[in-house]
Design a protein around this motif. Structure first.
Motif, PDB file in Angstrom:
ATOM      1  N   VAL A  70       0.872  -1.165   0.000  1.00  0.00           N
ATOM      2  CA  VAL A  70       0.000   0.000   0.000  1.00  0.00           C
ATOM      3  C   VAL A  70       0.915   1.222   0.000  1.00  0.00           C
ATOM      4  CG1 VAL A  70      -1.759   1.302   1.251  1.00  0.00           C
ATOM      5  CG2 VAL A  70      -1.845  -1.214   1.216  1.00  0.00           C
ATOM      6  N   VAL A  72       1.083   5.427  -0.042  1.00  0.00           N
ATOM      7  CA  VAL A  72       0.368   6.660   0.256  1.00  0.00           C
ATOM      8  C   VAL A  72       1.281   7.825  -0.113  1.00  0.00           C
ATOM      9  CG1 VAL A  72      -0.723   8.043   2.069  1.00  0.00           C
ATOM     10  CG2 VAL A  72      -0.917   5.546   2.131  1.00  0.00           C
ATOM     11  N   ALA A 113      -5.488  -0.425   2.562  1.00  0.00           N
ATOM     12  CA  ALA A 113      -5.526   0.644   1.554  1.00  0.00           C
ATOM     13  C   ALA A 113      -6.669   1.607   1.832  1.00  0.00           C
ATOM     14  CB  ALA A 113      -5.658   0.044   0.163  1.00  0.00           C
ATOM     15  N   LYS A 114      -7.818   1.073   2.203  1.00  0.00           N
ATOM     16  CA  LYS A 114      -8.976   1.933   2.502  1.00  0.00           C
ATOM     17  C   LYS A 114      -8.706   2.792   3.739  1.00  0.00           C
ATOM     18  CE  LYS A 114     -13.923   1.840   3.376  1.00  0.00           C
ATOM     19  NZ  LYS A 114     -15.100   1.000   3.595  1.00  0.00           N
ATOM     20  N   ASN A 117      -6.105   5.360   2.943  1.00  0.00           N
ATOM     21  CA  ASN A 117      -6.407   6.133   1.739  1.00  0.00           C
ATOM     22  C   ASN A 117      -5.229   6.033   0.767  1.00  0.00           C
ATOM     23  OD1 ASN A 117      -8.048   7.615   0.112  1.00  0.00           O
ATOM     24  ND2 ASN A 117      -7.368   9.601   0.915  1.00  0.00           N
ATOM     25  N   GLY A 118      -4.799   4.776   0.546  1.00  0.00           N
ATOM     26  CA  GLY A 118      -3.630   4.539  -0.290  1.00  0.00           C
ATOM     27  C   GLY A 118      -3.957   3.718  -1.515  1.00  0.00           C
ATOM     28  N   GLU A 119      -2.926   3.497  -2.298  1.00  0.00           N
ATOM     29  CA  GLU A 119      -3.042   2.762  -3.549  1.00  0.00           C
ATOM     30  C   GLU A 119      -2.353   1.410  -3.378  1.00  0.00           C
ATOM     31  OE1 GLU A 119      -0.794   3.139  -7.871  1.00  0.00           O
ATOM     32  OE2 GLU A 119      -0.816   4.845  -6.516  1.00  0.00           O
ATOM     33  N   ILE A 120      -2.939   0.362  -3.956  1.00  0.00           N
ATOM     34  CA  ILE A 120      -2.365  -0.986  -3.886  1.00  0.00           C
ATOM     35  C   ILE A 120      -1.503  -1.210  -5.118  1.00  0.00           C
ATOM     36  CG2 ILE A 120      -2.869  -3.449  -3.894  1.00  0.00           C
ATOM     37  CD1 ILE A 120      -5.538  -2.788  -2.507  1.00  0.00           C
ATOM     38  N   ILE A 121      -0.283  -1.730  -4.887  1.00  0.00           N
ATOM     39  CA  ILE A 121       0.562  -2.129  -6.011  1.00  0.00           C
ATOM     40  C   ILE A 121       0.877  -3.618  -5.881  1.00  0.00           C
ATOM     41  CG2 ILE A 121       1.542   0.187  -6.382  1.00  0.00           C
ATOM     42  CD1 ILE A 121       4.095  -0.784  -4.945  1.00  0.00           C
TER      43      ILE A 121
END
Length: 185
Positions: A70, A72, A113-114, A117-121
């Motif tokens: 995750v 951010v 991630a929720k 407030n992040g992005e999953i890679i």
């Protein structure tokens, strides 16, 4: 006695007494371990160290694989391994424990991630500490046959309590009964 004022997460403020001082001042509070108990404690420590060595070797030979991370604001926030274990700088309460394997891993990754407030890679991972959380199967681990320190503590605590109860019973037998009857000695 000495006064201890320490800083840090585990701060002790007030009077502290050493075990040797406690043994001198309150002899019933400190009991010397027998040679047999000392030998068994040493055996327990050796057996636990042997198990730890096997687990460490197993973890090195079977590292967890990173399933996803995750991110951010362009910075690594959390790494989730294929085992479902997650490493991150902050603890997020309420992460799912339902399911296992990939299902649990995907759920936890989405929850983190929720919450952040992040992005999953799932590729081009940030460098990670390379920590492995796997442990060897129980059948591969040497057994621990010796009792642990907590078992000794329970045994000694019960012996001390039994001794206290016997002393109280002897005092009661030498006094008048609470019902007004005199005990015969």
């Amino acid at each position: 006695m000495s006064n201890i004022n320490a800083t840090g997460a585990y701060r002790l403020t007030g009077t502290a007494i050493s075990i040797s001082e406690l043994a001198k001042n309150k002899p019933g509070m400190v009991v010397k371990a027998t040679d047999e108990q000392i030998a068994e404690i040493k055996l327990h420590e050796e057996q636990v160290q042997a198990r730890d060595a096997v687990n460490n070797r197993y973890a090195e030979q079977h590292p967890d694989k990173v399933y996803g991370q995750v991110v951010v604001d362009g910075k690594l926030f959390a790494t989730v391994y294929d085992s479902g274990v997650a490493t991150m700088p902050y603890q997020i309460p309420g992460l799912s424990n339902e399911g296992f394997g990939t299902e649990l891993t995907q759920t936890r990754l989405a929850e983190i991630a929720k919450a952040a407030n992040g992005e999953i890679i799932h590729s081009s991972f940030f460098p990670d500490a390379g920590i492995s959380f796997r442990s060897a199967p129980e059948s591969d681990l040497p057994p621990v046959t010796a009792r642990s320190l907590i078992d000794f503590t329970r045994e000694l605590s019960w012996a001390r309590e039994r001794s206290r109860m016997e002393a109280m019973e002897q005092r009661v037998q030498g006094q008048d009964s609470p019902l007004g009857e005199t005990k015969v000695k």
